[in-house]
Write a protein that holds these residues in place. Structure first.
Motif, PDB file in Angstrom:
ATOM      1  N   THR A   1     -11.545-118.156  29.104  1.00 15.52           N
ATOM      2  CA  THR A   1     -11.810-117.890  30.509  1.00 15.52           C
ATOM      3  C   THR A   1     -13.112-118.592  30.842  1.00 15.52           C
ATOM      4  O   THR A   1     -14.057-118.584  30.055  1.00 15.52           O
ATOM      5  N   GLN A   2     -13.153-119.212  32.031  1.00 18.21           N
ATOM      6  CA  GLN A   2     -14.307-120.026  32.427  1.00 18.21           C
ATOM      7  C   GLN A   2     -14.717-119.673  33.847  1.00 18.21           C
ATOM      8  O   GLN A   2     -13.885-119.628  34.742  1.00 18.21           O
ATOM      9  N   ILE A   3     -16.008-119.441  34.035  1.00 21.19           N
ATOM     10  CA  ILE A   3     -16.573-119.278  35.362  1.00 21.19           C
ATOM     11  C   ILE A   3     -17.498-120.459  35.588  1.00 21.19           C
ATOM     12  O   ILE A   3     -18.346-120.772  34.742  1.00 21.19           O
ATOM     13  N   THR A   4     -17.330-121.144  36.721  1.00 22.43           N
ATOM     14  CA  THR A   4     -18.170-122.285  37.063  1.00 22.43           C
ATOM     15  C   THR A   4     -18.989-121.948  38.299  1.00 22.43           C
ATOM     16  O   THR A   4     -18.434-121.525  39.317  1.00 22.43           O
ATOM     17  N   TYR A   5     -20.298-122.151  38.204  1.00 22.75           N
ATOM     18  CA  TYR A   5     -21.217-121.973  39.327  1.00 22.75           C
ATOM     19  C   TYR A   5     -21.716-123.352  39.752  1.00 22.75           C
ATOM     20  O   TYR A   5     -22.154-124.141  38.906  1.00 22.75           O
TER      21      TYR A   5
ATOM     22  N   PHE B   1     -12.133-129.140  43.480  1.00 21.37           N
ATOM     23  CA  PHE B   1     -11.591-128.490  42.298  1.00 21.37           C
ATOM     24  C   PHE B   1     -10.122-128.192  42.495  1.00 21.37           C
ATOM     25  O   PHE B   1      -9.729-127.674  43.546  1.00 21.37           O
ATOM     26  N   THR B   2      -9.315-128.501  41.482  1.00 25.95           N
ATOM     27  CA  THR B   2      -7.921-128.102  41.460  1.00 25.95           C
ATOM     28  C   THR B   2      -7.772-127.072  40.350  1.00 25.95           C
ATOM     29  O   THR B   2      -8.116-127.343  39.200  1.00 25.95           O
ATOM     30  N   VAL B   3      -7.307-125.885  40.729  1.00 25.50           N
ATOM     31  CA  VAL B   3      -7.086-124.799  39.776  1.00 25.50           C
ATOM     32  C   VAL B   3      -5.684-124.271  40.008  1.00 25.50           C
ATOM     33  O   VAL B   3      -5.358-123.820  41.115  1.00 25.50           O
ATOM     34  N   ASP B   4      -4.841-124.380  38.980  1.00 25.25           N
ATOM     35  CA  ASP B   4      -3.464-123.893  39.065  1.00 25.25           C
ATOM     36  C   ASP B   4      -2.732-124.497  40.265  1.00 25.25           C
ATOM     37  O   ASP B   4      -2.013-123.813  40.979  1.00 25.25           O
ATOM     38  N   GLY B   5      -2.959-125.805  40.500  1.00 25.96           N
ATOM     39  CA  GLY B   5      -2.253-126.532  41.552  1.00 25.96           C
ATOM     40  C   GLY B   5      -2.840-126.419  42.950  1.00 25.96           C
ATOM     41  O   GLY B   5      -2.350-127.051  43.879  1.00 25.96           O
ATOM     42  N   VAL B   6      -3.887-125.634  43.119  1.00 25.66           N
ATOM     43  CA  VAL B   6      -4.524-125.453  44.430  1.00 25.66           C
ATOM     44  C   VAL B   6      -5.860-126.186  44.431  1.00 25.66           C
ATOM     45  O   VAL B   6      -6.685-125.966  43.544  1.00 25.66           O
ATOM     46  N   THR B   7      -6.078-127.055  45.433  1.00 25.79           N
ATOM     47  CA  THR B   7      -7.317-127.823  45.518  1.00 25.79           C
ATOM     48  C   THR B   7      -8.195-127.279  46.637  1.00 25.79           C
ATOM     49  O   THR B   7      -7.721-127.047  47.749  1.00 25.79           O
ATOM     50  N   ARG B   8      -9.476-127.090  46.313  1.00 21.89           N
ATOM     51  CA  ARG B   8     -10.471-126.615  47.279  1.00 21.89           C
ATOM     52  C   ARG B   8     -11.758-127.391  47.076  1.00 21.89           C
ATOM     53  O   ARG B   8     -12.096-127.773  45.966  1.00 21.89           O
TER      54      ARG B   8
ATOM     55  N   HIS C   1     -19.203-126.195  47.133  1.00 20.54           N
ATOM     56  CA  HIS C   1     -20.562-126.691  47.334  1.00 20.54           C
ATOM     57  C   HIS C   1     -21.554-125.784  46.617  1.00 20.54           C
ATOM     58  O   HIS C   1     -21.185-124.721  46.111  1.00 20.54           O
ATOM     59  N   LYS C   2     -22.817-126.179  46.672  1.00 22.84           N
ATOM     60  CA  LYS C   2     -23.911-125.404  46.090  1.00 22.84           C
ATOM     61  C   LYS C   2     -23.759-123.921  46.430  1.00 22.84           C
ATOM     62  O   LYS C   2     -23.556-123.553  47.582  1.00 22.84           O
ATOM     63  N   GLY C   3     -23.831-123.080  45.367  1.00 17.95           N
ATOM     64  CA  GLY C   3     -23.736-121.635  45.542  1.00 17.95           C
ATOM     65  C   GLY C   3     -22.346-121.067  45.370  1.00 17.95           C
ATOM     66  O   GLY C   3     -22.188-119.848  45.264  1.00 17.95           O
ATOM     67  N   ASP C   4     -21.313-121.922  45.325  1.00 19.44           N
ATOM     68  CA  ASP C   4     -19.941-121.437  45.139  1.00 19.44           C
ATOM     69  C   ASP C   4     -19.644-121.185  43.662  1.00 19.44           C
ATOM     70  O   ASP C   4     -20.283-121.758  42.775  1.00 19.44           O
ATOM     71  N   THR C   5     -18.656-120.329  43.418  1.00 13.67           N
ATOM     72  CA  THR C   5     -18.238-119.985  42.063  1.00 13.67           C
ATOM     73  C   THR C   5     -16.721-120.118  41.963  1.00 13.67           C
ATOM     74  O   THR C   5     -16.007-119.760  42.902  1.00 13.67           O
ATOM     75  N   ILE C   6     -16.235-120.607  40.824  1.00 15.88           N
ATOM     76  CA  ILE C   6     -14.810-120.788  40.585  1.00 15.88           C
ATOM     77  C   ILE C   6     -14.438-120.076  39.286  1.00 15.88           C
ATOM     78  O   ILE C   6     -15.113-120.256  38.270  1.00 15.88           O
ATOM     79  N   LEU C   7     -13.359-119.294  39.309  1.00 15.50           N
ATOM     80  CA  LEU C   7     -12.847-118.629  38.109  1.00 15.50           C
ATOM     81  C   LEU C   7     -11.624-119.376  37.623  1.00 15.50           C
ATOM     82  O   LEU C   7     -10.712-119.678  38.394  1.00 15.50           O
ATOM     83  N   LYS C   8     -11.612-119.692  36.307  1.00 13.43           N
ATOM     84  CA  LYS C   8     -10.471-120.337  35.671  1.00 13.43           C
ATOM     85  C   LYS C   8     -10.079-119.487  34.468  1.00 13.43           C
ATOM     86  O   LYS C   8     -10.794-119.483  33.473  1.00 13.43           O
ATOM     87  N   GLU C   9      -8.993-118.755  34.617  1.00  9.01           N
ATOM     88  CA  GLU C   9      -8.565-117.881  33.524  1.00  9.01           C
ATOM     89  C   GLU C   9      -7.960-118.708  32.394  1.00  9.01           C
ATOM     90  O   GLU C   9      -7.537-119.851  32.595  1.00  9.01           O
ATOM     91  N   ASP C  10      -7.940-118.129  31.199  1.00  9.24           N
ATOM     92  CA  ASP C  10      -7.467-118.864  30.021  1.00  9.24           C
ATOM     93  C   ASP C  10      -6.051-119.386  30.226  1.00  9.24           C
ATOM     94  O   ASP C  10      -5.189-118.695  30.752  1.00  9.24           O
ATOM     95  N   GLY C  11      -5.871-120.652  29.851  1.00  5.64           N
ATOM     96  CA  GLY C  11      -4.570-121.294  29.925  1.00  5.64           C
ATOM     97  C   GLY C  11      -4.232-121.926  31.263  1.00  5.64           C
ATOM     98  O   GLY C  11      -3.236-122.630  31.377  1.00  5.64           O
ATOM     99  N   VAL C  12      -5.024-121.706  32.308  1.00  3.23           N
ATOM    100  CA  VAL C  12      -4.740-122.245  33.634  1.00  3.23           C
ATOM    101  C   VAL C  12      -5.250-123.683  33.730  1.00  3.23           C
ATOM    102  O   VAL C  12      -6.408-123.969  33.388  1.00  3.23           O
ATOM    103  N   GLU C  13      -4.392-124.599  34.206  1.00  4.24           N
ATOM    104  CA  GLU C  13      -4.785-125.991  34.340  1.00  4.24           C
ATOM    105  C   GLU C  13      -5.804-126.142  35.466  1.00  4.24           C
ATOM    106  O   GLU C  13      -5.652-125.560  36.535  1.00  4.24           O
TER     107      GLU C  13
END
Length: 92
Positions: free
Chosen positions: A34-38, A46-53, A56-68
């Motif tokens: 599992t990965q959290i990116t700040y 960022f594309t996470v599980d087929g969704v692109t967003r 910017h500075k201050g945002d956080t992204i969660l990538k659970e284990d196994g998710v492309e």
């Protein structure tokens, strides 16, 4: 275009700083962590599980284990990644 610096880790947790030049790509991939990116600075698509967003500075992204996931840097910046468990491949 990407420089990785492992900041600290234990068996269960790892903190990594990634510095991106504009246009640099974090290729689509997945891993059993599992990965959290700040977003410390810059802008990224960022594309996470087929969704692109755009993030910017201050945002956080969660990538659970196994998710492309992957990214394209649209404005030079720094990402801080937290992994659980730690990434053994980053310290070998």
């Amino acid at each position: 275009g990407v420089t990785r610096r492992v900041l600290a880790y234990t068996d269960g947790l790892m903190c990594v700083e990634n510095t991106f030049e504009k246009g640099a790509v974090g290729a689509l991939h997945h891993h059993p962590h599992t990965q959290i990116t700040y977003v410390v600075s810059g802008a990224f698509e960022f594309t996470v599980d087929g969704v692109t967003r755009t993030v910017h500075k201050g945002d956080t992204i969660l990538k659970e284990d196994g998710v492309e996931h992957g990214c394209v840097c649209t404005e030079a910046g720094i990402l801080l990644d937290i992994f659980t468990p730690m990434r053994e491949d980053f310290v070998k």
